[in-house]
Design a protein around this motif. Structure first.
Motif, mmCIF file in Angstrom:
data_model
loop_
_atom_site.group_PDB
_atom_site.id
_atom_site.type_symbol
_atom_site.label_atom_id
_atom_site.label_comp_id
_atom_site.label_asym_id
_atom_site.label_seq_id
_atom_site.Cartn_x
_atom_site.Cartn_y
_atom_site.Cartn_z
ATOM 1 N N ARG A 133 8.356 -75.569 -24.691
ATOM 2 C CA ARG A 133 7.421 -76.514 -25.292
ATOM 3 C C ARG A 133 8.121 -77.268 -26.415
ATOM 4 N NH1 ARG A 133 2.027 -75.114 -23.899
ATOM 5 N NH2 ARG A 133 1.514 -77.119 -24.877
ATOM 6 N N PRO A 134 7.848 -78.558 -26.570
ATOM 7 C CA PRO A 134 8.492 -79.333 -27.652
ATOM 8 C C PRO A 134 7.992 -78.886 -29.019
ATOM 9 C CG PRO A 134 6.797 -80.649 -26.568
ATOM 10 C CD PRO A 134 6.920 -79.384 -25.770
ATOM 11 N N LEU A 135 8.928 -78.566 -29.895
ATOM 12 C CA LEU A 135 8.598 -78.122 -31.241
ATOM 13 C C LEU A 135 9.169 -79.098 -32.273
ATOM 14 C CD1 LEU A 135 9.317 -74.271 -31.087
ATOM 15 C CD2 LEU A 135 7.100 -75.428 -30.917
ATOM 16 N N VAL A 136 8.441 -79.268 -33.345
ATOM 17 C CA VAL A 136 8.937 -79.989 -34.510
ATOM 18 C C VAL A 136 9.367 -78.929 -35.518
ATOM 19 C CG1 VAL A 136 8.368 -81.579 -36.372
ATOM 20 C CG2 VAL A 136 7.376 -81.921 -34.090
ATOM 21 N N MET A 137 10.616 -79.019 -35.975
ATOM 22 C CA MET A 137 11.167 -77.929 -36.777
ATOM 23 C C MET A 137 11.611 -78.412 -38.154
ATOM 24 S SD MET A 137 11.727 -74.846 -37.280
ATOM 25 C CE MET A 137 11.105 -74.300 -35.686
ATOM 26 N N PHE A 138 11.425 -77.545 -39.135
ATOM 27 C CA PHE A 138 11.820 -77.818 -40.512
ATOM 28 C C PHE A 138 13.344 -77.843 -40.634
ATOM 29 C CE2 PHE A 138 7.741 -75.656 -40.527
ATOM 30 C CZ PHE A 138 6.976 -76.515 -41.300
ATOM 31 N N PHE A 160 14.237 -66.294 -25.882
ATOM 32 C CA PHE A 160 14.550 -67.699 -25.571
ATOM 33 C C PHE A 160 14.921 -68.448 -26.839
ATOM 34 C CE2 PHE A 160 10.106 -67.754 -26.721
ATOM 35 C CZ PHE A 160 9.922 -68.952 -27.415
ATOM 36 N N GLU A 161 15.611 -69.582 -26.643
ATOM 37 C CA GLU A 161 15.928 -70.495 -27.733
ATOM 38 C C GLU A 161 14.864 -71.590 -27.784
ATOM 39 O OE1 GLU A 161 18.309 -70.758 -30.136
ATOM 40 O OE2 GLU A 161 19.017 -68.736 -29.604
ATOM 41 N N PRO A 162 14.295 -71.866 -28.947
ATOM 42 C CA PRO A 162 13.265 -72.903 -29.031
ATOM 43 C C PRO A 162 13.833 -74.295 -28.785
ATOM 44 C CG PRO A 162 13.883 -72.146 -31.222
ATOM 45 C CD PRO A 162 14.578 -71.231 -30.249
ATOM 46 N N SER A 163 12.987 -75.177 -28.261
ATOM 47 C CA SER A 163 13.383 -76.563 -27.981
ATOM 48 C C SER A 163 12.800 -77.477 -29.049
ATOM 49 C CB SER A 163 12.850 -76.985 -26.602
ATOM 50 O OG SER A 163 13.351 -76.145 -25.583
ATOM 51 N N PHE A 164 13.671 -78.227 -29.731
ATOM 52 C CA PHE A 164 13.228 -79.104 -30.804
ATOM 53 C C PHE A 164 13.255 -80.556 -30.345
ATOM 54 C CE2 PHE A 164 15.571 -75.854 -33.629
ATOM 55 C CZ PHE A 164 14.512 -74.965 -33.531
ATOM 56 N N THR A 165 12.145 -81.260 -30.524
ATOM 57 C CA THR A 165 12.161 -82.713 -30.309
ATOM 58 C C THR A 165 12.601 -83.418 -31.580
ATOM 59 O OG1 THR A 165 9.804 -82.744 -30.854
ATOM 60 C CG2 THR A 165 10.395 -82.745 -28.529
ATOM 61 N N VAL A 166 12.189 -82.875 -32.723
ATOM 62 C CA VAL A 166 12.591 -83.400 -34.023
ATOM 63 C C VAL A 166 12.856 -82.197 -34.918
ATOM 64 C CG1 VAL A 166 11.972 -84.846 -35.998
ATOM 65 C CG2 VAL A 166 11.055 -85.382 -33.732
ATOM 66 N N GLU A 167 13.924 -82.261 -35.693
ATOM 67 C CA GLU A 167 14.174 -81.193 -36.667
ATOM 68 C C GLU A 167 14.777 -81.783 -37.922
ATOM 69 O OE1 GLU A 167 17.398 -78.386 -36.015
ATOM 70 O OE2 GLU A 167 18.029 -79.522 -34.256
ATOM 71 N N GLY A 201 12.919 -81.960 -40.996
ATOM 72 C CA GLY A 201 11.949 -82.538 -41.906
ATOM 73 C C GLY A 201 11.446 -81.581 -42.972
ATOM 74 N N GLU A 202 10.835 -82.152 -44.005
ATOM 75 C CA GLU A 202 10.077 -81.390 -44.990
ATOM 76 C C GLU A 202 8.665 -81.182 -44.438
ATOM 77 O OE1 GLU A 202 11.344 -80.241 -47.770
ATOM 78 O OE2 GLU A 202 13.251 -81.320 -47.862
ATOM 79 N N MET A 203 7.810 -80.478 -45.204
ATOM 80 C CA MET A 203 6.493 -80.124 -44.711
ATOM 81 C C MET A 203 5.666 -81.346 -44.324
ATOM 82 S SD MET A 203 4.310 -77.842 -43.848
ATOM 83 C CE MET A 203 5.081 -76.339 -44.494
ATOM 84 N N ASP A 204 5.580 -82.338 -45.216
ATOM 85 C CA ASP A 204 4.764 -83.513 -44.908
ATOM 86 C C ASP A 204 5.301 -84.260 -43.694
ATOM 87 O OD1 ASP A 204 3.061 -82.991 -46.987
ATOM 88 O OD2 ASP A 204 4.015 -84.380 -48.391
ATOM 89 N N ALA A 205 6.631 -84.346 -43.584
ATOM 90 C CA ALA A 205 7.216 -85.039 -42.438
ATOM 91 C C ALA A 205 6.925 -84.301 -41.141
ATOM 92 C CB ALA A 205 8.725 -85.188 -42.635
ATOM 93 N N VAL A 206 7.040 -82.971 -41.165
ATOM 94 C CA VAL A 206 6.759 -82.181 -39.958
ATOM 95 C C VAL A 206 5.319 -82.391 -39.510
ATOM 96 C CG1 VAL A 206 6.439 -79.811 -39.131
ATOM 97 C CG2 VAL A 206 8.552 -80.452 -40.296
ATOM 98 N N LEU A 207 4.383 -82.354 -40.429
ATOM 99 C CA LEU A 207 2.982 -82.575 -40.065
ATOM 100 C C LEU A 207 2.784 -83.987 -39.516
ATOM 101 C CD1 LEU A 207 1.147 -80.834 -43.046
ATOM 102 C CD2 LEU A 207 1.519 -79.935 -40.739
ATOM 103 N N GLY A 208 3.490 -84.955 -40.099
ATOM 104 C CA GLY A 208 3.390 -86.321 -39.591
ATOM 105 C C GLY A 208 3.933 -86.456 -38.178
ATOM 106 N N PHE A 209 5.051 -85.777 -37.890
ATOM 107 C CA PHE A 209 5.614 -85.820 -36.540
ATOM 108 C C PHE A 209 4.671 -85.145 -35.538
ATOM 109 C CE2 PHE A 209 9.958 -85.728 -38.807
ATOM 110 C CZ PHE A 209 9.928 -87.112 -38.965
ATOM 111 N N VAL A 210 4.055 -84.058 -35.944
ATOM 112 C CA VAL A 210 3.077 -83.387 -35.073
ATOM 113 C C VAL A 210 1.889 -84.311 -34.830
ATOM 114 C CG1 VAL A 210 1.444 -81.469 -34.908
ATOM 115 C CG2 VAL A 210 3.768 -81.069 -35.764
ATOM 116 N N ARG A 211 1.432 -84.957 -35.888
ATOM 117 C CA ARG A 211 0.292 -85.874 -35.795
ATOM 118 C C ARG A 211 0.590 -87.011 -34.814
ATOM 119 N NH1 ARG A 211 -0.011 -86.190 -40.944
ATOM 120 N NH2 ARG A 211 -1.512 -84.490 -41.225
#
Length: 333
Positions: free
Chosen positions: A190-195, A214-221, A223-233
């Motif tokens: 599953r695509p994960l956004v990672m800090f 397993f190794e996690p799959s990152f679409t974006v990595e 970021g800080e907290m606000d950026a991670v939430l924004g990418f998820v949003r």
């Protein structure tokens, strides 16, 4: 009789040597000798027997020594107490915390502290626990909120546990809904956004995925907290975040992790060899008071799943709501 004369007398009495006593109190030896003679003249008694190469207390000196020590100790106590009162009016506190706690825990706590002590300057350092421990060790911080357990190479710190917090999965309401609750194994592929590197949350999440095989799959990595939430949003992927943070992300879908899930323990730390300043001790009281008012159950409330439209079920209060209803004031969430 002057306090400085008593300081000089105690120094000579303890070193039994005029030159070493002068070095200890950072004055010249003639100045020290002159002040001792002035003290003796005022008291009308010889305090020290001066023989070549030997300094001894007379009977009068023996009687004065414990009194002089007590006077100097009381003077220092008075100085410290007055300083501490001044610190509460115009002091400062240097507090370190992981970014997730700056988003979730600290705003209400710092507001409550500021209401009590508006003259105290609050300096906040955002960083991961490893960095905060180093800052505590070198004296750059008075207090730090850290994720337990501490790094193996930590200096001697005193810690007080504040809360035990669940981690949850957040995703965009427009993205496919994960199962509820989500197993760690369900995150595979599953695509994960990672800090960014250095975040305690990154290390915890990656370690859990590897433990599941397993190794996690990152679409974006990175970021800080606000950026991670924004990418998820924006629908770029899911993220594993603390329940306190999720409780405030009301436009995101929040899904709990299946048992045993993931959690973290937050503690308040300071150096064991240095007492925190008075203002820092007052902030510590506010943090501990907030923790007692909120309790673990209120923090865990944020782990309840929300529907895909991002709204909460009517029967489930937010962590913030739970704290206010229990304590009548600001709390941990």
């Amino acid at each position: 009789m002057q306090l400085q004369q008593l300081v000089y007398f105690v120094a000579v009495a303890e070193t039994r040597h005029f030159t070493r006593a002068a070095e200890r109190v950072h004055v010249s030896q003639p100045s020290l000798s002159q002040q001792i003679r002035a003290l003796e003249k005022e008291l009308g008694a010889e305090l020290l027997s001066r023989a070549r190469g030997n300094v001894a207390l007379t009977d009068a000196g023996e009687a004065l020594l414990p009194l002089a020590r007590r006077i100097l100790a009381d003077t220092e106590t008075a100085r410290v107490e007055v300083q501490e009162l001044v610190q509460l009016r115009r002091g400062r506190v240097r507090l370190g915390a992981p970014p997730s706690l700056c988003t979730g825990l600290l705003p209400e706590v710092l507001r409550a502290f500021h209401d009590l002590h508006p003259g105290i300057e609050l300096l906040i350092e955002e960083s991961g626990s490893h960095d905060l421990v180093r800052e505590l060790a070198r004296g750059a911080l008075d207090l730090a909120l850290v994720v337990m357990p501490l790094p193996a190479a930590s200096p001697a710190l005193t810690t007080v546990e504040l809360l035990h917090e669940d981690l949850v999965v957040v995703s965009s309401p427009g993205a496919p809904a994960p199962g509820s609750p989500v197993r760690i194994a369900d995150l595979e592929g599953r695509p994960l956004v990672m800090f960014r590197h250095g975040y305690d949350l990154r290390e915890l999440t990656v370690a859990a995925c590897r433990a599941a095989g397993f190794e996690p799959s990152f679409t974006v990595e990175g970021g800080e907290m606000d950026a991670v939430l924004g990418f998820v949003r924006a629908g770029l992927g899911m993220a594993v975040v603390p329940s306190m943070v999720a409780a405030r992300a009301r436009d995101l879908r929040v899904t709990p992790l299946a048992r045993p899930g993931l959690s973290r323990t937050i503690a308040l730390a300071h150096r064991s060899d240095v007492a925190p300043p008075r203002a820092a001790r007052e902030l510590q009281k506010v943090l501990l008071s907030a923790q007692g008012a909120a309790g673990t159950a209120a923090v865990r409330t944020a782990g309840a799943a929300r529907p895909a439209d991002g709204r909460r079920p009517a029967q489930t209060a937010s962590a913030s709501d739970s704290v206010w209803s229990r304590s009548g004031g600001p709390g941990l969430a």
